[in-house]
Design an enzyme around this catalytic site. Sequence first.
Site, PDB file in Angstrom:
ATOM      1  N   HIS A 105       0.728  -1.316  -0.069  1.00  0.00           N
ATOM      2  CA  HIS A 105      -0.053  -0.014  -0.101  1.00  0.00           C
ATOM      3  C   HIS A 105       0.929   1.159   0.045  1.00  0.00           C
ATOM      4  CE1 HIS A 105      -3.169  -2.681   1.997  1.00  0.00           C
ATOM      5  NE2 HIS A 105      -3.354  -2.687   0.519  1.00  0.00           N
ATOM      6  N   CYS A 113       5.204  12.395  -7.360  1.00  0.00           N
ATOM      7  CA  CYS A 113       4.821  13.335  -8.008  1.00  0.00           C
ATOM      8  C   CYS A 113       3.590  13.225  -9.212  1.00  0.00           C
ATOM      9  CB  CYS A 113       6.125  14.155  -8.875  1.00  0.00           C
ATOM     10  SG  CYS A 113       5.588  15.685  -9.844  1.00  0.00           S
ATOM     11  N   GLY A 171      -0.970 -10.203  12.504  1.00  0.00           N
ATOM     12  CA  GLY A 171      -1.364  -8.904  12.626  1.00  0.00           C
ATOM     13  C   GLY A 171      -2.391  -8.501  11.527  1.00  0.00           C
TER      14      GLY A 171
END
Length: 228
Positions: A105, A113, A171
């Site tokens: 991610h 940019c 997790g």
Amino acid sequence: MRVVVLTGAGISAESGLPTFRDADGLWEGHDPMTVATPEAFDADPDLVQRFYDERRAALARVEPNAAHRALARLEEHLGDDLHLVTQNVDDLHERGGSRQVHHLHGRLRAAWCTACDARHAWTGTLADRPPCPACGVPALRPDVVWFGEVPYDVELVEQALLDCDLFVAIGTSGLVYPAAAYVHYAIGSGADTLELNLETPLVSDFSRSRRGPATETVPAWVDELVGG
């Protein structure tokens, strides 16, 4: 042994970073649709930039924990036979000593940019619209993957899953795709699967599950694998 490790928000929560989604459905006090989509950025770029500036500042106030350091020790042992994949945008794995991390991610401490497509390491603010170091255009945005955008390194990670002997999820809720499908890639390749989580579901596709905080379960598992 070829190992793929996937980590989620649970591993960083023990360092003091909020988990992705709280019980009230909000993301750090915000509806994710107002701060984590391309449409939200188009509608109110100042709000989105301030939100990520605050998250970037919060990241500077926390440190990697024992789970991050244990995975760095595993990398020292396995080398290129370990693929460490994270859904987290923080840099706690790197600061914990891991050198090769696949950020599905994106990374909070990076800017992209949209004018010249360059990516830069970034620890400052973006709300003040600084110029891109490469082209000079003030068109920087957080280099994170928002809802509706394609995660990074997907093909590389999927190939690693097809080639691995063991897949371990740490997790993570296992609800967000494409990562939610990774256990099935591993099972399809004949790999063993292990889930380390604060709470394990009553029904799981993993062959083995261990319940407990990552700062306890991950170092213990790494000790078993490489020797304490």
